[in-house]
Scaffold this active site. Structure first.
Site, PDB file in Angstrom:
ATOM      1  N   TYR A 144      48.553  60.123  36.700  1.00 50.50           N
ATOM      2  CA  TYR A 144      49.723  60.588  37.450  1.00 50.50           C
ATOM      3  C   TYR A 144      50.901  59.694  37.076  1.00 50.50           C
ATOM      4  CZ  TYR A 144      52.779  61.747  41.384  1.00 50.50           C
ATOM      5  OH  TYR A 144      53.840  62.143  42.158  1.00 50.50           O
ATOM      6  N   ASP A 239      52.016  53.057  32.077  1.00 52.06           N
ATOM      7  CA  ASP A 239      52.524  53.268  33.432  1.00 52.06           C
ATOM      8  C   ASP A 239      51.805  52.261  34.325  1.00 52.06           C
ATOM      9  OD1 ASP A 239      52.942  54.030  36.042  1.00 52.06           O
ATOM     10  OD2 ASP A 239      52.854  56.176  35.625  1.00 52.06           O
ATOM     11  N   LYS A 267      56.660  49.994  42.820  1.00 48.45           N
ATOM     12  CA  LYS A 267      55.860  49.445  43.923  1.00 48.45           C
ATOM     13  C   LYS A 267      56.066  47.939  44.151  1.00 48.45           C
ATOM     14  CE  LYS A 267      52.515  53.206  43.655  1.00 48.45           C
ATOM     15  NZ  LYS A 267      52.784  54.156  44.735  1.00 48.45           N
TER      16      LYS A 267
END
Ligand code: HOZ
Length: 430
Positions: A144, A239, A267
């Site tokens: 994702y 990622d 994050k």
């Protein structure tokens, strides 16, 4: 457990916000029941609108590695706030955070801050295309990379939860240059690149996929992906929105000893504020406007509060001993879980890397691909989740999402959680 206030808020939210939530998985549809509306976080705990307290392992989906409302982070945010919320100009904190990020990641020579992981990945892909002059990108099934159109192909997270790996609204034109290949399968990548390597701008990968349950890379896999990218002059994009500053100070790259050309972060680098970043080799980053022809911009990019959240989080985190402490906590947790895992072995698989973990209701003894995870019993996870919640443990509300241990989780929290796991497995599988 009294949930009256959460239920009331949810009813109202449903009238005003699609599904009552601002991000789909939060709606609890994968586990049933009403989502809890949280009011306060402190350390390892969340308190909801009805005053129920939970030991939290969602930790805002990963950013809160120090725990909720860490005193240093709150102080830094208060001090920053006193000077204003946004300048729309360069400021010192951007430089300070850039120095921390480039100091921690060997492969990141220059970095640009944006507002989310989605933006970071989207910008890194545009940059890779601008740099190579090629169109195609390879991604891996179940990975994702946020919700940019061309990445909602064979994706994880909410798409895995709702069983729709591709999204409506993404045109065939948008998706046509995104090539999904199986993760942990070097041969598939090799044979695709033999045909299309010279047309491929980037290979993008979650080095450890954390959005379709937890999938661990097989030994040597990431190094082989690196080699293939080198062979065809392709930009390798890691990622590391979840793994960055989580697996090690230098993310998955340092953990596995494999360098990316470009890295997407998010994050943890905002300490709980909205932030993202992409960075990498200086010769590639120099293609970004205003130095180069690849355009990318943002009104709130490098926002002072987000930068202050990141700086204070990373300064604390990178001070000696914290990664070892996280590892000890995670080891302690796994040890405490042993009786439960042994009793229900063959029915549940606990997977972990550093302080990231997942509970997967499967008879398999390892998960190597999305196909393995698809066989998991999602109904059993839903029951387990409800049982854990009733015992005061908050897990992310989908079996396809992972859990996070923070520095604020005490051994007492972890022991209490392990007891709850035992009882919840008994209630679910016994
Ligand atoms: N994609 C996020 C987790 N992998 C979900 C974020 C959220 O729902 O807040």
């Amino acid at each position: 457990m009294n949930r009256d206030n959460s239920e009331k808020l949810f009813r109202k939210a449903l009238e005003l916000i699609p599904g009552g939530v601002d991000s789909p998985v939060r709606a609890f549809r994968a586990v049933g029941g009403t989502p809890l509306f949280m009011k306060k976080g402190a350390g390892s705990k969340l308190t909801d609108e009805d005053g129920n307290e939970f030991i939290d392992y969602c930790m805002s989906w990963g950013p809160l590695i120090l725990g909720h409302a860490d005193a240093d982070v709150i102080t830094a945010l208060r001090e920053t706030l006193a000077d204003g919320t946004s300048f729309g100009t360069p400021h010192a904190k951007e430089v300070e955070l850039a120095e921390i990020v480039t100091g921690a990641f060997e492969s990141i020579e220059k970095v640009r801050f944006v507002n989310s992981g989605t933006e970071a990945v989207m910008s890194a892909i545009r940059l890779a295309r601008g740099f190579t002059g090629r169109d195609k990108i390879v991604k891996f099934e179940g990975c994702y990379h946020g919700h940019a159109d061309h990445l909602l192909v064979a994706a994880g997270s909410g798409l895995a939860t709702f069983g729709t790996p591709d999204s409506a609204g993404v045109t065939a034109g948008n998706a046509k240059d995104t090539i999904p290949l199986p993760y942990n399968n070097v041969e598939a990548l090799k044979s695709y690149l033999e045909k299309e390597g010279k047309n491929t701008a980037a290979v993008i990968i979650e080095p450890v996929p954390c959005n379709y349950g937890l999938i661990l890379p097989e030994d040597g896999y990431l190094a082989q992906v690196r080699e293939l990218c080198d062979r065809y002059g392709i930009a390798l994009i890691f990622d590391e929105v979840i793994t960055g500053f989580r697996l090690s100070p230098g993310g998955a790259q340092k953990y596995f000893g494999v360098k990316a050309d470009l890295t997407a972060l998010g994050k943890i680098i905002g300490g709980g504020l909205p932030v993202g970043a992409y960075g990498g080799r200086a010769d590639i980053m120099d293609m970004v406007a205003p130095d180069g022809p690849v355009y990318q911009a943002g009104t709130l990019s490098g926002n002072p509060l987000a930068m202050a959240g990141g700086i204070s989080t990373l300064r604390r985190l990178l001070a000696g001993g914290n990664y070892e402490e996280l590892q000890h906590k995670a080891d302690f947790f796994e040890q405490a879980l042993r009786p439960a895992l042994e009793k229900y072995s063959g029915k549940i698989l606990f997977q972990r890397i550093a302080s990231i973990f997942s509970f997967c209701f499967t008879g398999l003894n390892s998960i190597k691909s999305v196909d393995d995870i698809k066989k998991a019993d999602t109904k059993a996870f839903a029951s387990f989740h409800a049982e854990m919640l009733s015992r005061g443990i908050y897990l992310s509300p989908s079996g396809f999402e992972v859990g996070f241990i923070s520095l604020a989780h005490s051994n007492g929290d972890l022991e209490k959680t392990a007891e709850a796991v035992f009882e919840s497995l008994e209630a679910t599988l016994g």
